[in-house]
Design a protein around this motif. Structure first.
Motif, PDB file in Angstrom:
ATOM      1  N   GLY A  64       0.806  -1.211   0.000  1.00 16.27           N
ATOM      2  CA  GLY A  64       0.000   0.000   0.000  1.00 16.27           C
ATOM      3  C   GLY A  64       0.838   1.259   0.000  1.00 16.27           C
ATOM      4  O   GLY A  64       2.040   1.237  -0.292  1.00 16.27           O
ATOM      5  N   ASP A 163      -4.315   0.447   1.507  1.00 11.34           N
ATOM      6  CA  ASP A 163      -4.538  -0.007   0.138  1.00 11.34           C
ATOM      7  C   ASP A 163      -6.029   0.134  -0.104  1.00 11.34           C
ATOM      8  O   ASP A 163      -6.828  -0.615   0.459  1.00 11.34           O
ATOM      9  N   GLU A 166      -8.396   0.102   3.112  1.00 16.22           N
ATOM     10  CA  GLU A 166      -7.968  -0.849   4.130  1.00 16.22           C
ATOM     11  C   GLU A 166      -6.579  -0.483   4.645  1.00 16.22           C
ATOM     12  O   GLU A 166      -5.673  -0.186   3.856  1.00 16.22           O
ATOM     13  N   THR A 168      -3.086  -1.391   5.761  1.00 14.55           N
ATOM     14  CA  THR A 168      -2.236  -2.562   5.487  1.00 14.55           C
ATOM     15  C   THR A 168      -1.015  -2.645   6.404  1.00 14.55           C
ATOM     16  O   THR A 168      -0.369  -3.690   6.471  1.00 14.55           O
TER      17      THR A 168
END
Length: 248
Positions: A64, A163, A166, A168
């Motif tokens: 990410g 990412d 979310e 990461t």
């Protein structure tokens, strides 16, 4: 061979990147001890420890990208900022470590350090007296009882990776320990207070905004001289001095 990139380097520590591996070199092994232990305890995604050979700690890169950096544009959707808030709340709800972290210094110690630093900033002409005085008053709201939480201690937006929507990974745990949860929220939104509502929405509980702003002023006042002495520029637009000016 992968290119060696210097991520950050100053007199206290340095971080290098070689491919997907980060090499952290720190003369203070106590900080590395805390980082490894905190990552093992934290209930949020953290980098994988690949190996350790003092004074070097090798960590795998997390996927990410960050939500931005202090002094730069913020990125990511409102949902991504809210997801970061939810991850921070998960950390704060976990059983706190046995040791005090950067956000866990006593009120008396913080007040004494802040008074000394403010006097130095004015005496040496680093910042105008009215700017320092105003922010010293704002900072006083942070001096109140708080319930110890599992805090990261240096939760800059550059230390939180996402990412999409979310989280990461969260990196750089050397300042972690028991502390005031609102210090983390202040650090995470420093210079990007336009996203504070999104972060709090994900955090899921009411917080005292005056205390968050107080921690922002306090952290910035304590950071300015250190940053200058270690080759960084707190006067860059959007950075610590601009945060202090926003309180005027």
């Amino acid at each position: 061979m992968d290119e060696v990139k210097i991520v950050v380097a100053h007199a206290e520590r340095a971080t290098l990147r070689v491919g997907d591996v980060f090499l952290k070199v720190d003369a203070d092994q106590g900080r590395i001890d805390i980082e490894v232990e905190a990552m093992s305890l934290a209930p949020v995604p953290t980098p994988e420890v690949l190996w350790r050979k003092p004074p070097v700690l090798a960590l795998a890169a997390v996927p990410g990208s960050t939500l931005g950096r202090l002094g730069g544009p913020s990125t990511g959707s409102s949902a991504a900022w809210a997801a970061a808030g939810a991850a921070i709340r998960e950390l704060h709800d976990a059983s706190p470590p046995s040791w005090p972290g950067r956000a866990g210094r006593s009120i008396a110690a913080l007040a004494a350090e802040l008074d000394s630093e403010c006097a130095s900033l004015v005496t040496n002409g680093v910042l105008p007296a009215d700017l320092v005085t105003r922010n010293r008053r704002v900072a006083e709201a942070a001096f109140r009882p708080w319930t110890p939480a599992f805090t990261h201690g240096d939760l800059q937006i550059a230390h939180v990776f996402v990412d999409g929507d979310e989280v990461t990974g969260i990196i750089d745990w050397s300042e972690a320990g028991r502390g005031d949860a609102l210090y983390d929220l202040a650090t995470f939104t420093l210079g990007h207070e336009e996203h504070l509502d999104d972060v709090i929405a994900g955090y899921g509980t009411a917080v005292d905004l005056d205390v968050i702003r107080a921690w922002g002023s306090l952290r910035s006042l304590l950071a300015v001289r250190w940053l200058v002495e270690h080759g960084f520029d707190p006067f860059t637009p959007g950075c610590e001095v601009d945060v202090l000016r926003s309180r005027m």
